[in-house]
Enzyme design. Structure first.
Site, PDB file in Angstrom:
ATOM      1  N   GLU A   1       0.822  -1.222   0.000  1.00  0.00           N
ATOM      2  CA  GLU A   1       0.000   0.000   0.000  1.00  0.00           C
ATOM      3  C   GLU A   1       0.852   1.266   0.000  1.00  0.00           C
ATOM      4  O   GLU A   1       0.499   2.274   0.585  1.00  0.00           O
ATOM      5  CB  GLU A   1      -0.966   0.017   1.182  1.00  0.00           C
ATOM      6  N   GLY A   2       1.972   1.211  -0.707  1.00  0.00           N
ATOM      7  CA  GLY A   2       2.901   2.331  -0.747  1.00  0.00           C
ATOM      8  C   GLY A   2       3.921   2.177   0.360  1.00  0.00           C
ATOM      9  O   GLY A   2       3.584   2.250   1.540  1.00  0.00           O
TER      10      GLY A   2
END
Length: 589
Positions: free
Chosen positions: A439-440
Site C-alpha cells: 500500500e505504498g
C-alpha cells in the site's frame, strides 16, 4: 502457546472518553454507538479470541494449497469465514441501501484491530472486500452497485484490487494491462498482475477484481489509467452466478509471513469487465480504496503490536531469570521474574506506549473519516478531511514501522524461546514485516507527507495538528498537575516547527534535501502526534483516577514513560534531517 485477550477496556476508554462521540449523536450512524458499544465489543472479542485466534498458528504452519488455478485455505478458515459473515461483520459500516448496518468507522476500528491481532492472514480478505466496496459505492454506476454491492456487503462475495505488475510497483504509471472496448459497453481486459492478496481462494463464491488498465490511446503515465470491475464469475440478471470469466490465478507467492493469506499471480485474458467511474480517472478512483487500505494497514501494525505486547508481558511475569541489580525482589524464588529487570521494563513499556497511543490515533482518524462523510456541516467535513489527509501517511508508516519493532521486542523479551516457532511470537515478526512495504512503502508515505501534504493550500493540513495542540496547551496552562507534560510538549512542538520550516525551504532550494529528510521528518512528526495523544490521555486520567485508580494510574505511568524515554528522540531526528542530501549524494553506490 501464545495468548490473546481483546483490550476491551482500552477500546471503551477511547470511545467514551478520548473521542468526543457524545457531541455528534445527531450525525448519521452515531445515535446509538455508545449504547451498543459494549455488546459489539463483547461479540467481536468472542469471535476473535475463540474462532480466529486458534487458527493463527495452525494456518501459518499448514499454509495454502495451489492446484490448477485454485487455492485452498487452511483447515478451519472456511468455517471461520462463515461465522464472520453470520455475525454480520462484513456489513458493519456499509450503506443500509445495500444491506449494511450504517455504523461508524471508529467503532469498526475495534473489530479490525481484534481481527489483525487474532489472525491477520484471515483478516486480509474481508478487509480488502471493504475497500473494494468503498470504491464501487463512491465511483461505480447505479447498475454496478445494484448488481455487486449487496453480495459484497453480506460477505457472500469478496473484493480485491489489482494494481501491481512486475515492472509497475509503486510507479503505477508503468501499468501495461490493456482494456479494449466491446460493442455491449463492456471491456476486454488483458494483462498480468502480481502480489494480488486474496486474488483467488475458496472462502467466497465470487471474487470481484478491481483492475487498473489502459484504454486505447490513453495518455502516458498515471493520467491514462482507468479502473475496471472484473468478476471471477459473471452475474446474471436475477443475481445468480453464470459462466466463469477468463481470468486465472497462475500461482501463489511463497512468502516470509502471512503464509495463510493467498498472494496471487493473476492473468487476465480478454476477461470481461466494466468501467468504474470515468475513463482515465482510475488512479483517483482507486485512491478511494488505497487510502482506506492505508488506514487498515496501519491497524495491522497496531494489531500485531498488541498481541506481541500481551505475550511479552505474560512471559516476562512468569519467567524467572537472575536477580534485579538492586537486590532480590522475590527472595523465596530461585530468581526474580524478568518483568522486574529495568531493560525488560523498558521494552514492555515501549510496547504499551505504542499500542495504546496507536489505538487512539487509528480510532481518531476513523472518527474523522466518519465526520468527513456523514456530518451535514461543510466546514466540519473539511476540517475532518484535513485531519485524515495529514494523518494517513503517519498512520500507515509509523504504525507499521512500530508494529514490526514491537514484534521484534517481543522476541527479545522471550530470549532464545522467542526464536522458536512453538512459542508463537516469531510469527508476529514475519507477519508484520510486509505492512511496511505494501500500500505504498513507508518511504513513499514520507515523501507524500513532505511533498504533498505539507505544501497543500499553503500548509492548510498542518493546522489540523498544530491548532488543536495550541488550544489544548492554552486550556490546561493553569493546571499544575499537567505541567510535566505541557512544558516538554511545547518544547518538542517547537522542534517540529523548526523541522517543518527546514523541509519547506529545502523543497524550494533543493528537492533532494527534502526527500532525504522525509523519513526522519515523518518519524519526528509521529512522535509529536503520540506526545499530544498521551498528554490528552494524561489529562483525562488525572480527572478520572478516583473512579478506577488501577486503570488511570497505569495511563499516567505510561504517559510519563513516553515523555521521558521516547519523545526525546525528536532531538536527534531534527539534527539528522537538517543535514540534507549531501552525504547521501557523495557516497559511491
Amino acid at each position: 502457546m501464545p495468548v490473546y485477550k481483546a483490550p476491551i477496556r482500552d477500546f471503551q476508554f477511547v470511545l467514551r472518553e478520548y473521542l468526543p462521540i457524545d457531541k455528534y449523536k445527531d450525525v448519521a450512524g452515531f445515535s446509538d454507538v455508545l449504547e451498543m458499544m459494549d455488546p459489539v465489543l463483547d461479540a467481536g472479542a468472542q469471535l476473535c479470541e475463540e474462532v480466529l485466534f486458534p487458527l493463527n498458528q495452525s494456518g501459518d504452519k499448514e499454509g495454502l494449497v495451489y492446484k490448477d488455478g485454485t487455492v485452498t485455505t487452511p483447515k478451519g478458515f472456511k468455517e471461520a469465514y462463515k461465522a464472520y459473515c453470520e455475525g454480520g461483520w462484513p456489513s458493519f459500516t456499509c450503506d443500509p441501501a445495500f444491506g449494511g448496518q450504517g455504523l461508524p468507522e471508529c467503532l469498526n476500528m475495534t473489530i479490525m484491530e481484534m481481527a489483525c491481532s487474532s489472525n491477520l492472514s484471515f483478516g486480509l480478505t474481508p478487509g480488502l472486500t471493504h475497500g473494494a466496496y468503498n470504491a464501487i459505492a463512491l465511483h461505480g454506476s447505479d447498475e454496478l452497485k445494484k448488481k455487486y454491492l449487496p453480495k459484497m456487503v453480506s460477505g457472500e462475495w469478496s473484493g480485491v484490487m489489482c494494481l501491481t505488475e512486475p515492472q509497475a510497483g509503486t510507479d503505477l504509471g508503468l501499468v501495461r494491462t490493456k482494456a479494449e472496448p466491446n460493442a455491449d459497453g463492456s471491456y476486454s481486459i488483458s494483462g498480468g498482475k502480481i502480489f494480488i492478496s486474496s486474488g483467488e481462494h475458496d472462502l467466497t463464491k465470487n471474487i470481484i477484481h478491481l483492475v487498473l488498465a489502459r484504454l486505447p490511446g490513453a495518455p502516458k503515465g498515471t493520467k491514462g489509467i482507468s479502473l475496471f470491475l472484473v468478476p471471477k464469475f459473471f452475474v446474471k440478471d436475477d443475481g445468480s452466478l453464470g459462466e466463469r470469466n477468463t481470468l486465472r490465478c497462475e500461482g501463489i507467492e511463497h512468502k516470509m509471513g502471512l503464509t495463510a493469506s493467498p498472494t496471487c499471480v493473476m492473468q487476465f485474458d480478454n476477461a470481461k469487465g466494466w468501467l468504474v467511474g470515468e475513463p482515465n480517472k482510475g488512479m483517483r478512483n482507486m485512491f478511494t480504496m488505497m487510502n482506506a487500505a492505508r488506514l487498515y494497514v496501519g491497524v495491522q501494525g497496531l494489531g500485531l503490536g498488541e498481541v506481541a505486547y500481551q505475550n511479552a508481558l505474560a512471559y516476562a511475569r512468569e519467567r524467572l531469570q537472575s536477580r534485579v541489580p538492586s537486590g532480590p525482589k522475590a527472595p523465596t524464588k530461585p530468581a526474580d521474574p524478568i518483568v522486574l529487570q529495568p531493560d525488560v521494563r523498558r521494552m514492555i513499556l515501549t510496547m504499551r506506549a505504542f499500542t495504546e497511543g496507536a489505538r487512539a490515533l487509528a480510532m481518531q482518524t476513523a472518527f474523522n473519516i466518519d465526520l468527513a462523510h456523514r456530518h451535514p456541516d461543510k466546514q466540519v467535513q473539511q476540517d475532518a478531511d484535513d485531519f485524515v489527509q495529514l494523518m494517513t501517511p503517519i498512520v500507515k508508516a509509523y504504525l507499521t514501522d512500530m508494529g514490526s519493532e514491537v514484534a521484534n521486542l517481543a522476541v527479545q523479551v522471550y530470549g532464545g524461546y522467542g526464536y522458536i516457532k512453538d512459542y508463537g511470537v516469531e510469527q508476529y515478526v514475519r507477519d508484520a514485516r510486509i505492512a511496511q512495504i505494501y500500500e505504498g512503502t513507508n518511504g513513499i508515505q514520507a515523501l507524500d507527507l513532505v511533498g504533498r501534504k505539507l505544501a497543500f493550500s499553503s500548509g492548510r493540513y498542518l493546522r489540523a495538528f498544530f491548532h488543536p495542540v495550541d488550544a489544548f496547551m492554552t486550556e490546561h496552562k493553569n493546571n499544575p498537575a499537567m505541567a510535566e507534560f505541557l512544558k516538554p510538549l511545547a518544547v518538542h512542538v517547537g522542534y517540529l516547527q523548526q523541522a517543518t520550516i527546514y523541509i519547506a525551504m529545502a523543497g524550494f532550494k533543493n528537492p533532494d534535501d527534502a526527500a532525504a529528510a522525509a523519513t526522519e521528518y515523518l518519524r519526528m512528526f509521529s512522535l509529536l502526534v503520540f506526545a499530544f495523544i498521551w498528554a490528552q490521555q494524561a489529562a483525562i486520567a488525572l480527572k478520572s483516577r478516583d473512579k478506577e485508580p488501577a486503570f488511570y494510574d497505569e495511563k499516567l505511568a505510561t504517559a510519563r514513560f513516553y515523555y521521558a524515554k521516547v519523545l526525546p528522540g525528536t532531538m536527534s531526528l531534527g539534527q539528522s534531517l537538517s543535514t540534507g542530501n549531501k552525504t547521501l549524494a557523495a557516497a559511491a553506490l
